[in-house]
Design a protein around this motif. Structure first.
Motif, mmCIF file in Angstrom:
data_model
loop_
_atom_site.group_PDB
_atom_site.id
_atom_site.type_symbol
_atom_site.label_atom_id
_atom_site.label_comp_id
_atom_site.label_asym_id
_atom_site.label_seq_id
_atom_site.Cartn_x
_atom_site.Cartn_y
_atom_site.Cartn_z
ATOM 1 N N LYS A 88 70.601 -46.316 -10.135
ATOM 2 C CA LYS A 88 69.411 -45.711 -9.557
ATOM 3 C C LYS A 88 68.175 -46.602 -9.688
ATOM 4 N N ARG A 89 68.230 -47.643 -10.519
ATOM 5 C CA ARG A 89 67.073 -48.504 -10.727
ATOM 6 C C ARG A 89 66.813 -49.339 -9.491
ATOM 7 N N ALA B 286 67.010 -44.895 -17.334
ATOM 8 C CA ALA B 286 67.499 -44.555 -16.003
ATOM 9 C C ALA B 286 68.876 -45.194 -15.783
ATOM 10 N N ASN C 281 65.210 -36.566 -14.430
ATOM 11 C CA ASN C 281 66.354 -37.414 -14.771
ATOM 12 C C ASN C 281 65.938 -38.790 -15.260
ATOM 13 N N GLN C 282 64.861 -39.325 -14.683
ATOM 14 C CA GLN C 282 64.484 -40.699 -14.984
ATOM 15 C C GLN C 282 63.240 -40.802 -15.837
#
Length: 82
Positions: A78-79, A74, A64-65
């Motif tokens: 979520k970062r 990202a 995903n990232q």
């Protein structure tokens, strides 16, 4: 002139080495996404022992990232905060 050429060569070598290193690291991260044994080996080297669920979560997070928690693509939630 005796000092200019070595300095330019050093700068070109550092820049070239940086880009080669980035390419190599990205290729290794891509391989790690597809190979659970390689991801498990890296985790053990860092002192972690991942079970099956944690392994799947780590692989999903990498996909995903793009392998980096602060990757530009990202999601902002979520970062990691600096």
């Amino acid at each position: 002139m005796n000092y200019v050429i070595p300095i330019i060569t050093l700068i070109v070598g550092l820049v070239g080495g940086f880009f080669i290193g980035v390419y190599y690291l990205r290729s290794q991260m891509t391989k790690m996404q597809n190979d659970p044994q390689m991801l498990q080996k890296m985790a053990k080297q860092m002192g972690y022992n991942l079970n099956g669920k944690q392994m799947q979560r780590a692989q999903q997070m990498m996909k995903n990232q793009g392998g980096a928690p602060n990757a530009p693509g990202a999601p902002a939630a979520k970062r990691k905060k600096k």
